[in-house]
Design an enzyme around this catalytic site. Structure first.
Site, mmCIF file in Angstrom:
data_model
loop_
_atom_site.group_PDB
_atom_site.id
_atom_site.type_symbol
_atom_site.label_atom_id
_atom_site.label_comp_id
_atom_site.label_asym_id
_atom_site.label_seq_id
_atom_site.Cartn_x
_atom_site.Cartn_y
_atom_site.Cartn_z
ATOM 1 N N PHE A 141 3.518 6.995 -2.578
ATOM 2 C CA PHE A 141 2.084 6.781 -2.337
ATOM 3 C C PHE A 141 1.843 6.840 -0.836
ATOM 4 O O PHE A 141 2.512 6.150 -0.067
ATOM 5 C CB PHE A 141 1.615 5.432 -2.891
ATOM 6 C CG PHE A 141 0.132 5.235 -2.717
ATOM 7 C CD1 PHE A 141 -0.762 5.689 -3.681
ATOM 8 C CD2 PHE A 141 -0.387 4.637 -1.565
ATOM 9 C CE1 PHE A 141 -2.134 5.544 -3.514
ATOM 10 C CE2 PHE A 141 -1.757 4.493 -1.387
ATOM 11 C CZ PHE A 141 -2.634 4.946 -2.369
ATOM 12 N N ASP A 226 7.010 6.911 5.994
ATOM 13 C CA ASP A 226 5.767 6.161 5.800
ATOM 14 C C ASP A 226 6.128 4.683 5.697
ATOM 15 O O ASP A 226 6.612 4.211 4.674
ATOM 16 C CB ASP A 226 5.069 6.654 4.523
ATOM 17 C CG ASP A 226 3.748 5.939 4.289
ATOM 18 O OD1 ASP A 226 3.524 4.879 4.906
ATOM 19 O OD2 ASP A 226 2.948 6.429 3.475
ATOM 20 N N LYS A 255 -1.551 -1.269 7.963
ATOM 21 C CA LYS A 255 -1.610 -2.577 7.313
ATOM 22 C C LYS A 255 -1.406 -3.769 8.252
ATOM 23 O O LYS A 255 -2.339 -4.208 8.895
ATOM 24 C CB LYS A 255 -0.596 -2.594 6.168
ATOM 25 C CG LYS A 255 -1.047 -1.702 4.980
ATOM 26 C CD LYS A 255 -0.330 -2.079 3.726
ATOM 27 C CE LYS A 255 -0.581 -1.159 2.551
ATOM 28 N NZ LYS A 255 -1.818 -1.402 1.826
HETATM 29 N N1 PLP Z 1 1.133 4.622 2.746
HETATM 30 C C1 PLP Z 1 1.627 3.601 2.031
HETATM 31 C C2 PLP Z 1 3.109 3.468 1.854
HETATM 32 C C3 PLP Z 1 0.760 2.653 1.470
HETATM 33 O O1 PLP Z 1 1.268 1.650 0.752
HETATM 34 C C4 PLP Z 1 -0.626 2.808 1.665
HETATM 35 C C5 PLP Z 1 -1.573 1.847 1.056
HETATM 36 O O2 PLP Z 1 -1.252 1.074 0.200
HETATM 37 C C6 PLP Z 1 -1.085 3.892 2.417
HETATM 38 C C7 PLP Z 1 -0.178 4.783 2.954
HETATM 39 C C8 PLP Z 1 -2.555 4.085 2.652
HETATM 40 O O3 PLP Z 1 -3.008 3.125 3.542
HETATM 41 P P1 PLP Z 1 -4.587 2.860 3.710
HETATM 42 O O4 PLP Z 1 -5.055 2.223 2.442
HETATM 43 O O5 PLP Z 1 -4.677 1.975 4.909
HETATM 44 O O6 PLP Z 1 -5.227 4.190 3.942
#
Ligand code: PLP
Length: 398
Positions: A141, A226, A255
């Site tokens: 994700f 990520d 986050k």
């Molecule tokens: N990457 C990962 C691993 C995530 O867990 C998330 C959100 O849960 C995102 C990207 C996307 O982040 P945002 O909701 O701040 O766009």
């Protein structure tokens, strides 16, 4: 709570429902306040928070150091786009580079969310490598904007928006031979989570992650990690890649970096080389308010030894959860205070049962309960979480 207060929140909650876009379903209590690992709802009930703003509140809610930094910066200057210098941004970039120095991190791009950090990393990898292909992982994700969504695996997020960005492929997470086969001449980047968060708290192995890095080096692709969910102490290290001695080319953060003030950042490693000027940008990226909050978060992380605390408490918590020996549980996994409890059944009823016992937790996929408490959570609160999980599991029907 008086009935007038109840009516009060009921009326604004109804109004919120009437005016919302409709993309969310709200099931939890209407929240009004947070301190440390405790949240209070509009009726005055307290909850132990194992959601932490979906992994955002590593230093806890309303940490006084962070509050003071935000208040001070708000009184000075809140916006200063990157066409001007700002001291808080300068400080933040330097600190992130120092924290990543042993892994070859040299520079930072500042933005405002996880999806934005992923978009920026994808663009940097593409422009520098000159290759459009991206290999990502099944169950991965990475966010909801079109590039990040193209890298996200879950069909229900992707399919309604096809055609997406071309050039993305997905391989099973953890299978090096499949990754090997998927990296071709046109592959500019491999994008992976160190622990797949939304995908069910699946921890990568050293063999897989180091192997992925070696394949990227061999084929001239960039390794993008990520760490939007795993970063900033969550797993017991500042960055989860430290567990595996990796030297990533790009690292996405967001986050918990600014304790809830919107922020994103991309750490840029030594292999990337120069990024051409003006290929990307963001009005709010690196704004003084978010940068000041992030600098305060990094102070708290260090001063309170929160990485070591996450590692210690996470180990304890996993051991206590395993000791429950529930017939409903298939596996307990995680690193630090990022914990997944895989059930042999759907997770929804367990989330609801926990809420009724004063514990807020998240699902990750259909069958995994995810615990992401603030790293400052007390041992007594963690014991209460284990007791609530025990009682809730026992209450589930066979
Ligand atoms: N990457 C990962 C691993 C995530 O867990 C998330 C959100 O849960 C995102 C990207 C996307 O982040 P945002 O909701 O701040 O766009």
């Amino acid at each position: 709570m008086s009935s007038t207060q109840e009516l009060d929140w009921q009326s604004w909650a109804d109004s919120e429902d009437q005016t919302t876009s409709g993309v969310y379903t709200k099931q939890g209590p209407p929240l009004v306040r947070g301190v440390g690992a405790r949240l209070t709802d509009a009726s005055g009930q307290e909850f132990i928070d194992c959601v932490a703003g979906i992994g955002t509140g590593n230093v806890g809610h309303s940490h006084p150091i962070v509050v003071a930094a935000i208040q001070h910066q708000a009184s000075q200057l809140t916006i200063c786009p990157e066409i001007f210098h700002h001291e808080e941004r300068a400080k933040l970039q330097r600190r992130l580079v120092d924290l990543g120095a042993s892994a070859g991190i040299e520079r930072v791009f500042c933005c405002n969310s996880g999806a934005e950090a992923v978009e920026a990393a994808l663009k940097f990898a593409k422009i520098v490598s000159g290759r459009p292909g991206v290999v990502a992982a099944m169950r991965g994700f990475h966010g909801r904007s079109m590039g990040a969504l193209s890298a996200t695996w879950e069909k229900k997020y992707r399919e309604p928006f096809e055609p997406l960005v071309p050039g993305f492929s997905h391989v099973p997470y953890g299978k090096l031979d499949r990754l090997d086969a998927a990296i071709g001449d046109e592959t500019g980047a491999v994008l992976l989570e160190v622990i797949q968060g939304e995908g069910g708290v699946r921890v990568g192995t050293a063999e897989y992650l180091q192997g992925a890095q070696a394949l990227c080096r061999e084929r001239g692709a960039f390794l993008i990690l990520d760490e939007v969910q795993t970063g900033i102490g969550r797993t017991g290290r500042t960055f989860a890649y430290e567990h595996f001695d990796l030297r990533p080319d790009l690292v996405c953060l967001a986050k918990s970096l600014a304790a809830g003030v919107p922020i994103g950042a991309v750490l840029i490693g030594e292999r990337l080389g120069a990024i051409p000027g003006r290929v990307h940008g963001s009005t709010f990226g690196g704004n003084p308010l978010a940068a000041a909050a992030a600098n305060a978060v990094l102070d708290v992380l260090e001063d309170e030894g929160l990485c070591a605390r996450a590692e210690r408490l996470g180990g304890q918590l996993r051991a206590q959860l395993r000791a429950l020996e529930s017939p409903h549980v298939r596996e307990i996994r995680g690193l630090g205070l990022m914990i997944g409890i895989e059930l042999k059944r759907k997770v929804g009823p367990l989330v609801t049962a926990l809420r009724s016992r004063g514990v807020l937790a998240l699902g990750a996929g259909a069958t995994v309960l995810r615990l992401l408490p603030p790293l400052v959570i007390s041992e007594a609160d963690l014991a209460a979480v284990v007791a609530a999980i025990d009682a809730s599991l026992k209450e589930l029907k066979e």
